[in-house]
Design a protein around this motif. Sequence first.
Motif, mmCIF file in Angstrom:
data_model
loop_
_atom_site.group_PDB
_atom_site.id
_atom_site.type_symbol
_atom_site.label_atom_id
_atom_site.label_comp_id
_atom_site.label_asym_id
_atom_site.label_seq_id
_atom_site.Cartn_x
_atom_site.Cartn_y
_atom_site.Cartn_z
ATOM 1 N N GLN A 1 -36.442 -70.895 19.303
ATOM 2 C CA GLN A 1 -37.381 -70.523 18.250
ATOM 3 C C GLN A 1 -38.282 -71.684 17.854
ATOM 4 O O GLN A 1 -39.498 -71.529 17.747
ATOM 5 C CB GLN A 1 -36.604 -70.021 17.019
ATOM 6 N N LEU B 1 -31.055 -61.121 23.312
ATOM 7 C CA LEU B 1 -31.753 -61.086 22.027
ATOM 8 C C LEU B 1 -32.588 -62.339 21.807
ATOM 9 O O LEU B 1 -33.734 -62.262 21.352
ATOM 10 C CB LEU B 1 -30.745 -60.906 20.889
ATOM 11 N N GLU B 2 -32.031 -63.519 22.123
ATOM 12 C CA GLU B 2 -32.816 -64.744 21.963
ATOM 13 C C GLU B 2 -33.989 -64.765 22.935
ATOM 14 O O GLU B 2 -35.091 -65.196 22.581
ATOM 15 C CB GLU B 2 -31.925 -65.969 22.159
ATOM 16 N N HIS C 1 -35.268 -70.133 25.384
ATOM 17 C CA HIS C 1 -35.442 -69.143 24.310
ATOM 18 C C HIS C 1 -35.106 -69.844 22.996
ATOM 19 O O HIS C 1 -34.112 -69.551 22.336
ATOM 20 C CB HIS C 1 -34.625 -67.878 24.526
ATOM 21 N N ALA D 1 -35.543 -62.226 24.029
ATOM 22 C CA ALA D 1 -36.510 -61.233 23.556
ATOM 23 C C ALA D 1 -37.368 -61.777 22.423
ATOM 24 O O ALA D 1 -38.599 -61.615 22.424
ATOM 25 C CB ALA D 1 -35.771 -59.970 23.097
ATOM 26 N N TYR D 2 -36.738 -62.437 21.470
ATOM 27 C CA TYR D 2 -37.443 -62.822 20.243
ATOM 28 C C TYR D 2 -37.973 -64.256 20.236
ATOM 29 O O TYR D 2 -38.873 -64.565 19.459
ATOM 30 C CB TYR D 2 -36.522 -62.632 19.032
ATOM 31 N N ASN D 3 -37.414 -65.121 21.058
ATOM 32 C CA ASN D 3 -37.701 -66.551 20.905
ATOM 33 C C ASN D 3 -38.651 -67.132 21.941
ATOM 34 O O ASN D 3 -38.491 -68.257 22.376
ATOM 35 C CB ASN D 3 -36.393 -67.351 20.909
ATOM 36 N N ILE E 1 -34.695 -53.125 19.462
ATOM 37 C CA ILE E 1 -35.791 -54.090 19.583
ATOM 38 C C ILE E 1 -37.084 -53.284 19.595
ATOM 39 O O ILE E 1 -37.222 -52.343 20.389
ATOM 40 C CB ILE E 1 -35.681 -54.923 20.869
ATOM 41 N N VAL F 1 -42.297 -56.194 20.763
ATOM 42 C CA VAL F 1 -41.747 -57.426 21.330
ATOM 43 C C VAL F 1 -42.074 -57.518 22.814
ATOM 44 O O VAL F 1 -42.552 -58.548 23.303
ATOM 45 C CB VAL F 1 -40.226 -57.507 21.092
ATOM 46 N N ASN G 1 -41.752 -70.659 19.687
ATOM 47 C CA ASN G 1 -42.507 -69.878 18.705
ATOM 48 C C ASN G 1 -43.206 -70.759 17.672
ATOM 49 O O ASN G 1 -44.396 -70.611 17.412
ATOM 50 C CB ASN G 1 -41.594 -68.878 18.002
#
Length: 742
Positions: free
Chosen positions: A244, A272-273, A242, A275-277, A316, A320, A248
Motif C-alpha cells: 500500500q 486481496l492485497e 502489493h 487486488a487493492y494494493n 471485491i 478494482v 498506492n
Amino acid sequence: MKNMRHVLGVTLLWVAAVTVAQPPVYLDDTKPVEDRVEDALSRMTLEEKVALCHAQSKFSSPGVPRLGLPENWMTDGPHGIRSELLWDEWSPAGWTNDSCMAFPALTCLAATWNPDMALRYGRALGEEARYRNKNVLLGPGVNIYRTPLNGRNFEYMGEDPYLASELAVPYIQGVQSCGVAACVKHFALNNQEKDRHYVDVELSDRALYEIYLPAFQAAVQRGKVWSIMGSFNRYQGQYCCHNQRLLNDILRGEWGFDGVVISDWGAVHNTLEAAYNGLDLEFGSLTDGMEFSVDNAYDDYYLSRRFLELLKSGSIPESVVDGKVRNILRLMFRTTMNRNRPYGSFKNRAHGEVARQIAEEGIVLLQNRDNVLPIQLEKIRKILVVGENAIKMMTVGGGSSSLKAWYEVSPLEGLRARIGDVAEVVYARGYASPDPPKSVMYTIPSLQTDRSADDLLAEAVALAREADYVIFVGGLNKNGHQDCEGGDRKSYSLPYDQDRLIEALAEVNPRTVVVLVSGNSVAMPWADRVGAIVEGWYCGSEAGNALAAVLTGDVNPSGKLPFTMCERLEDYHAHALNDSLVYPGVNHREVYKDDIFVGYRWSDKQKKDRRPLFCFGHGLSYTTFEYGKAVLDRKQMTAADSLRVRVSVKNTGSRAGAEVVQLYVSDLKSSLPRPIKELKGFSKVMLQPGESREVEFVLDRTSLSYFDDAKHAWVAEPGHFEVLIGASAEDIRSRAGFELKP
C-alpha cells in the motif's frame, strides 16, 4: 437472374452498412489514448478483464482476441534481449535466430557518467526488443549499491541516487522511443539477494526518500516510464509487489504514475492485497522466480480464478479490476496498438558499435604506477595474459540477465587481435573455478581442468618472468554467490586463490596489470605491488575489443567509479556496525541503521586511515586536466532562484581525453545531520591537448534540500552552502560559498 439480383442487392446493402459504420474508438489511433482505453474497457467481459491481469506463459500475458487486443510479451534485460524459452517452462526453446547483442552491464554504463551513452544504449536495446516483438523490456535496474556483497549489484547503477537518476532517464527514453515499454526495477529496497524472498526492510523515511527512491521517481516523472516492477522483499510488513505505501501512496499518489505495475516472478502472495494494493499484472506465481515452477498453473494465480470469484461474489467491486485493466490497456496503446512504432532491428553491427563505445567509456583505470599503461607496443616482444576470466564467457550466467549472445569477444581474443601482429601473446590459465551447477536457464561452456592450483600458478609465474607485460584478467564471475542473482557473495576477497597468484606474478614482473572483471568491489591486498589496476566490468559482446583498445591507448580511459571501493568489507557502513540486523537481517527482519550514510556519504565521515582504496567518482586518464576556479553568478539566492556555477577545464597533457567534472554541494550547518557533501551535477567533456572549455551547472532548491521525516517534505533550509568541484569525491579542485536566504 431475379434471385441473383436479390442476393447481390442484399450484399450491397450489407457492404454499405459496414462502410458507414464507425470503427471502435479503441482501434482509432487518432483518438486520445484515454478515450481508447475507456472504449475498449466498456466492451470487455469480467472474465476478459481478469485474464489481462495475469500471465498466460512464462513471459506473456493474454490480450482479448475477440476485440483485436494483442498479447503482452515481456523480455528480460537489462543488458540484452533474452533468448526464447518454452511456453510453460524455464528451459530454452531451442530457436536458432534469437541470439542477441550483449551490451555492457549497467555498472559499466554508470561508469561512463555519460547520459548520451545511456540514451544510445536504451535505443539500441529497444530496437532489438522491438524486432523480436517484445513490448516490455524488464529494465533498467536502479537499486542502490548498499553492500558489495549483493549478488545483483552488476545490474544496477551504483551507490548514488543522483547519478543513477541521470542515467536511468535517458535509458528509458531510448527504449520507449522504439515503442517498447521500459520496466524500471526492483521497486523497492531490493538491495541484497540473500533472503530476498522474505526479508522485511525497516528504514527511516529520510533514507527511503533521499537514497532509495530518487532514481525510481526520476524514472516515473522525468523518464515517463510505462511500467515498473515490484520486488521480492517486504517493506513495513507487506510484500513490495502489493504494498500500500509503495504502490498506492507513493508511486501513484505522490508521483502520479499511470503505467503498469508488474510483479517480479513469484513475488505475489495474497489475492486481496494484490487486488487493492497497486499490482496490475502478475507473473511467475507458483515459482521461485528462476527455476522451480508448476506447469499450467496460470488459473491458480492470485489475480486469476480466485480474483474472479471474489469479483463475481461482490466481495471485491468491479472498479478494482477496471483500474488494473485501464493501466494494462494504456500499455497496449503505447506499444503494440501504436501503428507508428518503428520496426526495430536485431543483431545489427551498429548495435555492436554502441556496445563497444559504452564499454570503452565505462572501463576505469584505477591505478597506473610509473605510467605502466598504455602498453608501449613499439617496445615489446611478448605479452603474457593470465587468468580464467580472459577466456570465460561472461554473457551467460548470473540469473535472469543471462544472454544467448550473437558473439562475445573475450579479453584474450581482443588482445590477440590488436597486438598479435606486433608481439607474441601467450596465455596461461593461472587459476580455475569449478563449473557452476547446471541450470535450466542457460548453459555455460565447461572450462574444467584436472590441473592443480599449484601447477597452474607455477606455469603462469614461469612465463611471467620472460614477458614484457603481464595482463592478469581475473575478478569475479557469474557463478552462484558471486555476481549472480539468487544469492549474495560470501566473501569480500577474490575467489579461487587469485590473490596468491597476483602477488606471485607481481614479484617476478613489475609490469603486471590487473584487470578486474566484476560488478562489485573486491579486496585488493596486492594493490601496492602491481603496476596498474583496471576495472573491466562485464562488457558484453565487445568486451575484449574494448579492453584491448584501453590497454593499448587506442582509447584514452575516461570511466569513473559509480561506487566506492574500500580496502575492507568493514569499511562499508552496512558492515561497519557489525550487526546482523543491519545485514543480512535476523529472522527475515532487517534494519537499515546505516540510514542515509551509504557509500561516499559514509566514507567522508571516516578518519584518514579508513579512507577508500578508490573513492566514488575516481578514474585516471592517460592525459592530465587542470581546473580553474569555480565562479558563481550570485553569492545569495532564495528557494525560488537558481544558481549558475561555471568552471573551466583544460587538457594539459599530450593526448585527447575526456574528463568528468563533478559538482558536490555541502550544507555547512543544518538542523538535521547531513552528508559532508552530495553529488548534484556532473558533465563529461572531451578535450584535445591544450584545449579548454567552460562547464556550467545550474542549482536550485532541490539541489540543496533534505527530506524532513516529521514534515514529510523536502526542505531547503536557509543558511550557508558550499559548491565543491572535483575530479572525484576526494579530488576536489575548487570551492565556492553562497547563502540561501529565507
